[in-house]
Design a protein around this motif. Structure first.
Motif, PDB file in Angstrom:
ATOM      1  N   PRO A   1     -85.893  19.092 -17.854  1.00 24.70           N
ATOM      2  CA  PRO A   1     -86.167  20.078 -18.902  1.00 24.70           C
ATOM      3  C   PRO A   1     -87.498  20.796 -18.642  1.00 24.70           C
ATOM      4  O   PRO A   1     -88.475  20.179 -18.234  1.00 24.70           O
ATOM      5  CB  PRO A   1     -86.232  19.239 -20.176  1.00 24.70           C
ATOM      6  CG  PRO A   1     -86.611  17.864 -19.721  1.00 24.70           C
ATOM      7  CD  PRO A   1     -86.088  17.720 -18.320  1.00 24.70           C
TER       8      PRO A   1
ATOM      9  N   GLN B   1     -82.178  22.346 -13.456  1.00 26.30           N
ATOM     10  CA  GLN B   1     -83.102  22.272 -14.584  1.00 26.30           C
ATOM     11  C   GLN B   1     -82.588  23.109 -15.745  1.00 26.30           C
ATOM     12  O   GLN B   1     -81.766  24.001 -15.560  1.00 26.30           O
ATOM     13  CB  GLN B   1     -84.504  22.719 -14.187  1.00 26.30           C
ATOM     14  CG  GLN B   1     -84.602  24.168 -13.740  1.00 26.30           C
ATOM     15  CD  GLN B   1     -85.991  24.519 -13.252  1.00 26.30           C
ATOM     16  OE1 GLN B   1     -86.842  23.654 -13.112  1.00 26.30           O
ATOM     17  NE2 GLN B   1     -86.236  25.780 -13.002  1.00 26.30           N
ATOM     18  N   MET B   2     -83.083  22.777 -16.945  1.00 25.84           N
ATOM     19  CA  MET B   2     -82.767  23.558 -18.134  1.00 25.84           C
ATOM     20  C   MET B   2     -84.083  24.133 -18.639  1.00 25.84           C
ATOM     21  O   MET B   2     -85.009  23.384 -18.959  1.00 25.84           O
ATOM     22  CB  MET B   2     -82.134  22.688 -19.217  1.00 25.84           C
ATOM     23  CG  MET B   2     -81.858  23.458 -20.510  1.00 25.84           C
ATOM     24  SD  MET B   2     -81.317  22.420 -21.883  1.00 25.84           S
ATOM     25  CE  MET B   2     -79.660  22.063 -21.381  1.00 25.84           C
TER      26      MET B   2
ATOM     27  N   MET C   1     -80.671  16.704 -15.778  1.00 30.73           N
ATOM     28  CA  MET C   1     -81.426  17.901 -15.420  1.00 30.73           C
ATOM     29  C   MET C   1     -82.882  17.732 -15.843  1.00 30.73           C
ATOM     30  O   MET C   1     -83.175  16.972 -16.757  1.00 30.73           O
ATOM     31  CB  MET C   1     -80.864  19.125 -16.152  1.00 30.73           C
ATOM     32  CG  MET C   1     -79.502  19.538 -15.715  1.00 30.73           C
ATOM     33  SD  MET C   1     -78.829  20.771 -16.831  1.00 30.73           S
ATOM     34  CE  MET C   1     -78.356  19.746 -18.204  1.00 30.73           C
TER      35      MET C   1
ATOM     36  N   VAL D   1     -74.170  20.306 -18.626  1.00 27.97           N
ATOM     37  CA  VAL D   1     -74.546  20.571 -20.009  1.00 27.97           C
ATOM     38  C   VAL D   1     -73.247  20.444 -20.790  1.00 27.97           C
ATOM     39  O   VAL D   1     -72.268  21.127 -20.481  1.00 27.97           O
ATOM     40  CB  VAL D   1     -75.127  21.990 -20.191  1.00 27.97           C
ATOM     41  CG1 VAL D   1     -75.421  22.261 -21.660  1.00 27.97           C
ATOM     42  CG2 VAL D   1     -76.361  22.179 -19.352  1.00 27.97           C
TER      43      VAL D   1
ATOM     44  N   ALA E   1     -80.691  17.946 -21.823  1.00 22.47           N
ATOM     45  CA  ALA E   1     -81.038  18.110 -20.411  1.00 22.47           C
ATOM     46  C   ALA E   1     -81.149  16.753 -19.719  1.00 22.47           C
ATOM     47  O   ALA E   1     -80.596  16.562 -18.635  1.00 22.47           O
ATOM     48  CB  ALA E   1     -82.353  18.877 -20.271  1.00 22.47           C
TER      49      ALA E   1
END
Length: 181
Positions: A161, A130-131, A159, A110, A154
């Motif tokens: 989302p 993951q976000m 990642m 991030v 993300a």
């Protein structure tokens, strides 16, 4: 006076202690090169970054670590080469202290553009799977623009989302239908 002599004595003892610890952790060849032996490196994950001091979880304990000098002086692309979530290899200096020797490659991050004129990337966290984006359906109402920016962040950071909308019980059926679309 008396206080200065005690301080000098403490500093001499500390230098001798550091030399003894260093001699235990380095082979003849690696000591000349300033690198610890490969088999003395411990794998860990950075769990906290405070200035230039990093807490590294090595499994059964957390070491307070500084960054090896050669890692600080490498070509700079980010505000700091280490952030929370980075997988690193450390050498132990004292009981709960160490030095980050190797920073492993990140699989996700991030980040944002750093403030100011410097064109550095500010990495906030690394190696996330993951976000989770949590917003309220009402009180306060979410903004679609924020959700869009976080989803793009993300995806750009590699990642998955996940959108979580809470306070749905405060919304009417029409508002819930709008959220679904």
């Amino acid at each position: 006076g008396e206080g200065a002599r005690s301080l000098v004595g403490i500093l001499c003892w500390l230098k001798e202690h550091v030399d003894r610890v260093r001699n235990r952790h380095f082979s003849d060849k690696s000591q000349k090169e300033g690198m610890p032996m490969r088999d003395t490196l411990l794998s860990g994950v950075v769990v906290r970054a405070l200035g230039r001091v990093f807490d590294v979880d090595i499994g059964r304990e957390t070491l307070q670590c500084e960054l090896r000098g050669r890692l600080k002086s490498s070509v700079r692309k980010t505000n700091c080469p280490v952030c929370v979530g980075d997988r690193v290899k450390v050498s132990r200096s004292f009981d709960h202290f160490g030095t980050i020797e190797v920073i492993e490659e990140r699989h996700s991050k991030v980040s944002r553009a750093a403030a100011g004129e410097a064109a550095f990337e500010q990495v906030i966290a690394a190696n996330l799977d993951q976000m989770v984006i949590v917003v309220a359906a009402k009180a306060p109402k979410y903004t679609q623009g924020l959700i869009d920016r976080l989803i793009v962040t993300a995806l750009n950071g590699n990642m998955a989302p996940v959108l979580c909308i809470n306070k749905m019980d405060l919304s009417s059926e029409d508002e819930i239908e709008d959220i679904r679309t």
